[in-house]
Design an enzyme around this catalytic site. Structure first.
Site, mmCIF file in Angstrom:
data_model
loop_
_atom_site.group_PDB
_atom_site.id
_atom_site.type_symbol
_atom_site.label_atom_id
_atom_site.label_comp_id
_atom_site.label_asym_id
_atom_site.label_seq_id
_atom_site.Cartn_x
_atom_site.Cartn_y
_atom_site.Cartn_z
ATOM 1 N N ARG A 103 29.341 26.672 43.422
ATOM 2 C CA ARG A 103 28.979 28.041 43.522
ATOM 3 C C ARG A 103 28.006 28.374 42.419
ATOM 4 O O ARG A 103 28.245 28.177 41.770
ATOM 5 C CB ARG A 103 30.379 28.800 43.379
ATOM 6 N N HIS A 130 26.842 31.832 52.330
ATOM 7 C CA HIS A 130 28.216 31.595 52.163
ATOM 8 C C HIS A 130 28.843 30.796 53.397
ATOM 9 O O HIS A 130 29.935 31.343 54.150
ATOM 10 C CB HIS A 130 28.981 32.653 51.796
ATOM 11 N N GLN A 133 32.956 30.512 54.148
ATOM 12 C CA GLN A 133 33.511 31.748 54.397
ATOM 13 C C GLN A 133 33.358 31.887 55.750
ATOM 14 O O GLN A 133 34.334 32.574 56.734
ATOM 15 C CB GLN A 133 33.017 32.794 53.655
ATOM 16 N N ASP A 228 30.880 44.025 53.766
ATOM 17 C CA ASP A 228 31.059 43.128 52.410
ATOM 18 C C ASP A 228 30.777 44.059 51.312
ATOM 19 O O ASP A 228 29.908 45.392 51.648
ATOM 20 C CB ASP A 228 30.226 41.883 52.332
ATOM 21 N N CYS A 268 35.176 39.529 53.650
ATOM 22 C CA CYS A 268 35.410 38.143 53.032
ATOM 23 C C CYS A 268 36.320 38.466 51.783
ATOM 24 O O CYS A 268 36.931 37.572 51.295
ATOM 25 C CB CYS A 268 34.065 37.502 52.736
ATOM 26 N N ARG A 296 40.751 30.311 55.250
ATOM 27 C CA ARG A 296 39.783 29.377 54.429
ATOM 28 C C ARG A 296 40.237 28.050 53.934
ATOM 29 O O ARG A 296 39.842 27.164 54.124
ATOM 30 C CB ARG A 296 39.550 30.236 53.049
HETATM 31 N N1 CP Z 1 35.662 35.418 49.776
HETATM 32 C C1 CP Z 1 35.352 34.622 48.550
HETATM 33 O O1 CP Z 1 34.425 33.700 48.554
HETATM 34 O O2 CP Z 1 36.116 34.968 47.915
HETATM 35 P P1 CP Z 1 36.010 34.368 46.385
HETATM 36 O O3 CP Z 1 34.899 35.164 45.581
HETATM 37 O O4 CP Z 1 37.276 34.730 45.513
HETATM 38 O O5 CP Z 1 35.943 32.697 46.308
HETATM 39 N N1 NVA Z 2 28.492 38.952 48.932
HETATM 40 C C1 NVA Z 2 29.497 38.788 47.919
HETATM 41 C C2 NVA Z 2 30.422 37.801 48.241
HETATM 42 C C3 NVA Z 2 31.679 37.273 47.494
HETATM 43 C C4 NVA Z 2 32.840 36.433 48.345
HETATM 44 C C5 NVA Z 2 28.850 37.842 46.513
HETATM 45 O O1 NVA Z 2 28.025 37.095 46.855
HETATM 46 O O2 NVA Z 2 29.280 38.677 45.541
#
Ligand code: CP
Ligand code: NVA
Length: 311
Positions: A103, A130, A133, A228, A268, A296
């Protein structure tokens, strides 16, 4: 040859269907407390340069339940934070682990990691995409609306809000499966043009993707509505400007009333209640957000088997 999962285009539509078929089995078995140890002795390295609850915990628990192990690595506390190049980290981890979840911020960072890693690299979120997700999201749609919802001519999808990493992954998933997706984004917050271009080039020819400027145009008659946050991780300083730009984009009950009677709501998470979505919509009977979050785990277990099982 090792394979990565950085984008949905690293998979075929058939592979996604197989992942979902396996997810059905894994989820049903887990509900009966039957855990299949299909990854004994396999270890997943997890490099996280941004915060996470769902992604981190679902991958760690997933590896545990499959009989494997996960090692969580944060920037500070590892040599990554002191500047050790990712290309070196990739090769070192490849000597210990059978797969890596990353990540991070720039998508190019994940691509570089994948280029140098001898083991599969799975995208746990970048600024661009992502995918894990959205695979869970798609599976949640299949669970609620049936397998036919994910076939061309099936469910009609809407994205409401920022053209961010989630929106980009929705575009890729819909393109791969040949689905119809309408995105409502304020001017200046469109999805990534290279993602749109690639979706057009590589996607199923039955795909229909369009961008509109008002949420009502995207929501009307749609079966699956997702949103989101307006400011993603790394965009905290833009929060005020974004709140102004997204005025009128809050997903509320009036908007949901315009959708199809069977419409389901996805987010998400984490959500900002009262900003991009109201409490009533998030907690309402059409919301699937907590099944989506749970899925997930189940979907990623199927992905982990596909990528990490010994060949
Ligand atoms: N939706 C998602 O990826 O959540 P986190 O940031 O908690 O991993
Ligand atoms: N778009 C958001 C998704 C978090 C899971 C971000 O990147 O922060």
């Amino acid at each position: 040859m090792k394979r990565d999962l950085l984008s949905h285009f690293d998979l075929t539509a058939d592979e996604i269907r197989r992942v979902f078929a396996r997810t059905v089995e894994l989820k049903a078995k887990r509900a009966r407390s039957e855990l299949e140890h299909t990854l004994p002795g396999r270890t997943l390295g997890m490099i996280f340069e941004k915060a996470s609850t769902r992604t981190r915990v679902s991958f760690e628990v997933g590896m545990f339940e499959l009989g494997g192990h996960a090692v969580y690595l944060v920037r500070d506390g590892t040599q990554i934070g002191r500047g050790e190049p990712l290309r070196d980290t990739a090769r070192v981890l490849g000597g210990y682990c059978h797969g890596i979840v990353v990540r991070t911020f720039g998508h190019a960072v994940a691509e570089e990691l994948a280029r140098f890693s001898p083991v599969p690299v799975l995208n746990g979120l970048t600024d661009l995409l992502h995918p894990c997700q959205v695979l869970a999201d798609m599976y949640t749609v299949q669970e609620r609306l049936g397998v036919s919802a994910l076939e061309p001519g099936g469910a009609r999808f809407a994205w409401l809000g920022d053209g961010n990493n989630m929106a980009n992954s929705w575009i890729e998933a819909c393109a791969l499966l040949g689905l119809e997706l309408t995105l409502a984004c304020p001017e200046g917050y469109d999805p990534d043009p290279t993602v749109l271009e690639r979706a057009k080039k590589k996607g199923d020819r039955r795909t229909k993707i369009s961008i509109v400027r008002t949420p009502i145009e995207a929501a009307r008659g749609r079966d699956v509505l997702s949103t989101d946050v307006w400011a993603s991780m790394g965009q905290e300083s833009e929060q005020r400007a974004r709140t102004a730009a997204f005025s009128g984009f809050c997903f509320d009950e009036a908007l949901l009333a315009q959708a199809s009677p069977r419409a389901m709501v996805l987010h998400c998470l984490p959500a900002h209640r009262g900003e991009e979505i109201t409490e009533a919509v998030l907690e309402g009977s059409q919301s699937a957000v907590f099944s989506q979050a749970e899925n997930r785990l189940h979907v990623q277990k199927a992905i982990l088997e596909m990528y990490l099982a010994p060949r």
